[in-house]
Design an enzyme around this catalytic site. Structure first.
Site, short mmCIF file in Angstrom:
data_model
loop_
_atom_site.label_atom_id
_atom_site.label_comp_id
_atom_site.label_asym_id
_atom_site.label_seq_id
_atom_site.Cartn_x
_atom_site.Cartn_y
_atom_site.Cartn_z
N HIS A 103 0.95 -1.38 -0.17
CA HIS A 103 0.00 0.00 0.02
C HIS A 103 0.90 1.33 -0.09
O HIS A 103 2.05 1.34 0.62
CB HIS A 103 -0.78 -0.07 1.13
CG HIS A 103 -2.11 1.11 1.11
ND1 HIS A 103 -2.01 2.44 1.50
CD2 HIS A 103 -3.16 0.85 0.72
CE1 HIS A 103 -2.93 2.67 1.43
NE2 HIS A 103 -3.84 1.94 0.86
N GLU A 127 -7.80 -4.88 -1.18
CA GLU A 127 -8.29 -5.49 -2.53
C GLU A 127 -8.22 -7.00 -2.54
O GLU A 127 -9.14 -7.61 -3.36
CB GLU A 127 -7.43 -5.13 -3.74
CG GLU A 127 -7.30 -3.51 -3.84
CD GLU A 127 -8.45 -2.90 -4.06
OE1 GLU A 127 -9.73 -3.41 -3.97
OE2 GLU A 127 -8.41 -1.79 -4.31
#
Ligand SMILES: CC(C)(COP(=O)(O)OP(=O)(O)OC[C@H]1O[C@@H](n2cnc3c(N)ncnc32)[C@H](O)[C@@H]1OP(=O)(O)O)[C@@H](O)C(=O)NCCC(=O)NCCS
Length: 251
Positions: A135, A188
């Site tokens: 991330h 995700e």
């Protein structure tokens, strides 16, 4: 726009499959209507709960790439639809909202727990990024991943078992091959499992993300235009300072 996104998506899905678009049912909530408009069947309660949790969790997330894009466009005093279209363009990239369908592709390609380690090792050896990990801001596990892991566990225990194994191996291999990069599970990864479990096809994962994030985009756009100043970052030129220009004389 928030109300129209699921209507447009479901109508598109049905038309692509030779079916007539349906009218929304006022007694159903947002998530239930979306599933009903896609399939024509009243959804089961577990699917509605799982999709609702997903939609709420993904609705906004600080100055992510698509929200920033929307604010930049809004700051030019362009219209709200243009700001949302620009945000959609940013969202669909695989490093942002395009990731969950790639996670689904990965899980389908792996197929069984036994194949997971070999597949992941090969992908890393090719220099591929493992979708659903890492991330730009979090250098720890994305807190939304933890919530979605539990939703995925309940929503589809069989798919969850494979996904969990792939996650554990991926984290171990990323730690082994990219030490010190702080790569953890992001939102995700389990989004893919949750969205598949409620019956959505892979190519509807990113559009469904958009149906949630449009809430955040439009809230940010309104905030921007209510107290607007043109967003215009500076850039620093670091190239050669003594450039030579050659004038070619015309004959
Ligand atoms: C999200 C993402 C773009 C953030 O990137 P970032 O913080 O800028 O990280 P960087 O691109 O600087 O990468 C740092 C290192 O980790 C590696 N890395 C980052 N994410 C990786 C991943 N998912 N798989 C394998 N390696 C990864 C990079 O290759 C880089 O290695 P290097 O130092 O040897 O060059 C990145 O983690 C990624 O591509 N993830 C996969 C896509 C994804 O799931 N996106 C959804 C995000 S919510």
């Amino acid at each position: 726009m928030t109300a129209r996104f699921p209507l447009m998506l479901a109508a598109f899905h049905r038309l692509c499959n030779g079916l007539e678009p349906l009218e929304p049912r006022p007694e159903l909530d947002y998530a239930a209507n979306y599933l009903y408009l896609l399939s024509g069947q009243l959804p089961v309660e577990e699917h509605v709960k799982a999709l609702n949790a997903y939609l709420v969790m993904l609705a906004d997330h600080g100055m992510n790439a698509s929200t920033f894009t929307a604010r930049v466009v809004a700051s030019t005093e362009s219209d709200i639809a243009s700001a949302v279209v620009a945000a959609l363009g940013a969202l669909k990239g695989p490093l942002h909202g395009g990731a969950p369908s790639k996670v689904q592709d990965m899980l389908l390609a792996i197929g069984t727990r036994e194949r997971a380690e070999g597949w992941l090792r090969e992908a890393l050896a090719r220099g591929d990024r493992l979708m659903g990990f890492g991330h730009r801001v979090y250098k720890a596990e994305d807190p939304r991943a933890d919530e979605l892991r539990e939703i995925a566990r309940l929503a589809d225990p069989q798919a969850f078992t494979l996904a969990r194994r792939v996650e554990e191996l991926a984290l171990a291999l990323l730690e082994e091959q990219k030490p010190g990069r702080h790569l953890y599970t992001n939102v995700e990864f389990y989004s893919a499992v949750v969205l598949a479990s409620v019956g959505l096809p892979g190519d509807f994962f990113t559009p469904t993300f958009a149906a949630s994030r449009v809430v955040g985009w439009t809230a940010h756009i309104l905030e921007q235009i209510n107290n607007n100043r043109l967003i215009r970052p500076e850039s620093e030129y670091t190239g050669a300072k003594e450039a030579q220009f050659v004038v070619i004389e015309k004959r």
